[in-house]
Design a protein around this motif. Structure first.
Motif, short mmCIF file in Angstrom:
data_model
loop_
_atom_site.label_atom_id
_atom_site.label_comp_id
_atom_site.label_asym_id
_atom_site.label_seq_id
_atom_site.Cartn_x
_atom_site.Cartn_y
_atom_site.Cartn_z
N ASN A 223 8.18 3.03 -6.58
CA ASN A 223 6.79 3.49 -6.59
C ASN A 223 5.88 2.57 -7.41
OD1 ASN A 223 7.18 5.75 -4.92
ND2 ASN A 223 8.05 6.87 -6.65
N CYS A 224 6.45 1.83 -8.34
CA CYS A 224 5.66 0.88 -9.14
C CYS A 224 5.18 -0.30 -8.30
CB CYS A 224 6.48 0.38 -10.33
SG CYS A 224 6.84 1.67 -11.53
N PHE A 225 5.75 -0.49 -7.13
CA PHE A 225 5.35 -1.60 -6.27
C PHE A 225 4.09 -1.28 -5.47
CE2 PHE A 225 9.38 -3.14 -7.53
CZ PHE A 225 9.31 -4.51 -7.39
N VAL A 226 3.71 -0.03 -5.39
CA VAL A 226 2.46 0.32 -4.72
C VAL A 226 1.32 -0.29 -5.53
CG1 VAL A 226 0.92 2.19 -4.00
CG2 VAL A 226 3.41 2.43 -3.73
N GLY A 227 0.51 -1.10 -4.89
CA GLY A 227 -0.57 -1.82 -5.56
C GLY A 227 -0.18 -3.20 -6.03
N SER A 228 1.09 -3.57 -5.89
CA SER A 228 1.50 -4.91 -6.32
C SER A 228 0.89 -5.97 -5.42
CB SER A 228 3.03 -5.03 -6.33
OG SER A 228 3.57 -4.89 -5.04
N ASN A 229 0.66 -7.13 -5.98
CA ASN A 229 0.03 -8.24 -5.26
C ASN A 229 1.05 -9.31 -4.94
OD1 ASN A 229 -2.76 -7.29 -5.36
ND2 ASN A 229 -2.54 -7.56 -7.55
N TRP A 230 0.97 -9.83 -3.72
CA TRP A 230 1.88 -10.85 -3.23
C TRP A 230 1.07 -11.95 -2.56
CZ3 TRP A 230 7.42 -9.91 -2.91
CH2 TRP A 230 7.79 -8.67 -3.43
N SER A 231 1.44 -13.19 -2.82
CA SER A 231 0.81 -14.30 -2.09
C SER A 231 1.93 -15.11 -1.45
CB SER A 231 -0.05 -15.18 -3.01
OG SER A 231 0.76 -15.86 -3.94
N PHE A 232 1.68 -15.51 -0.21
CA PHE A 232 2.65 -16.29 0.55
C PHE A 232 2.01 -17.59 0.99
CE2 PHE A 232 3.69 -11.77 1.54
CZ PHE A 232 4.90 -11.71 0.87
N THR B 91 0.81 -1.22 0.00
CA THR B 91 0.00 0.00 0.00
C THR B 91 0.85 1.27 0.00
OG1 THR B 91 -0.15 -0.11 2.41
CG2 THR B 91 -1.95 -1.12 1.13
N ALA B 92 2.12 1.16 0.40
CA ALA B 92 2.99 2.34 0.42
C ALA B 92 4.45 1.90 0.38
CB ALA B 92 2.73 3.16 1.67
N VAL B 93 5.27 2.74 -0.23
CA VAL B 93 6.72 2.56 -0.24
C VAL B 93 7.30 3.90 0.20
CG1 VAL B 93 8.76 2.06 -1.62
CG2 VAL B 93 6.62 0.87 -2.11
N ASN B 94 8.08 3.87 1.29
CA ASN B 94 8.61 5.11 1.85
C ASN B 94 10.10 5.02 2.11
OD1 ASN B 94 6.03 6.56 2.25
ND2 ASN B 94 5.60 4.87 3.64
#
Length: 158
Positions: free
Chosen positions: A63-72, A42-45
Motif C-alpha cells: 500500500n505504500c507504493f500507491v503514489g510512488s513515482n517511477w521514471s523509465f 495509482t492502485a495496488v490490488n
C-alpha cells in the motif's frame, strides 16, 4: 563416414536447441518506447488486500507504493523509482532502476539501490498488462496466506 555424419547431426542438434529463459533478453522495443516517461502507481490490488500486508519488492508494504513515482528511460533501460508519501506511516525510499520488456510480455526489473546494475544479481519479473499511452499494469505473483496470488500495480502517466 558414419562417425562424421553422426557428429555433424549431433552438432546441428546442439546448435539448434536454444535456451529459453523467463528473463529472455529479446526486447520489445515498441512497448519500451510506450513506457518512456514519468508514471505513478495509482492502485495496488490483490485478493485479501483489505486484511493482509504484502512486502512489495522487499522494500515496504504494498500500500505504500500507491503514489510512488517511477521514471523509465527507454533508450538505455534505466530509470528511477521513489516512495515518498508524507500522509502514511511508510518510509521514504528512492533508487535507480534497470528495466526492460522482453518479447514474452514480461517486465524485468532490478532495483539498483547504490550498486551498479551489473553487480545486482536479483530482480523481479512481472507480467505487463493493459498497456496504453496513459496507463498500464504490472502483475506480480505473491504468496498470500500460503497461496500464490496476483498483485496488480496500476500505473498512470504523469
Amino acid at each position: 563416414m558414419k562417425k562424421i555424419l553422426f557428429l555433424l547431426l549431433l552438432s546441428i542438434a546442439v546448435i539448434g536447441c536454444k535456451s529459453t529463459s523467463v528473463t529472455n533478453t529479446k526486447l520489445d522495443n515498441k512497448t519500451e518506447r510506450m513506457l518512456k516517461g514519468n508514471w505513478a502507481i495509482t492502485a495496488v490490488n490483490f485478493p485479501g488486500s483489505e486484511y493482509l500486508k504484502v512486502n512489495a519488492f522487499n522494500i515496504e508494504d504494498s500500500n505504500c507504493f500507491v503514489g510512488s513515482n517511477w521514471s523509465f528511460i527507454s533508450n538505455n533501460n534505466e530509470g528511477q523509482m521513489s516512495l515518498n508519501n508524507p500522509s502514511t506511516n511508510c518510509k521514504d525510499f528512492s533508487s535507480p532502476i534497470s528495466w526492460y520488456v522482453n518479447k514474452d510480455g514480461n517486465f524485468v526489473l532490478k532495483i539498483i539501490n547504490n550498486h551498479k546494475a551489473k553487480d545486482v544479481n536479483s530482480g523481479y519479473i512481472l507480467k505487463l498488462n493493459k498497456v496504453t499511452e496513459t496507463s498500464f499494469d504490472l502483475i506480480d505473483k505473491v504468496n498470500v496466506a500460503g497461496q500464490v496470488k496476483d498483485i496488480t500495480y496500476s500505473f498512470q502517466r504523469q
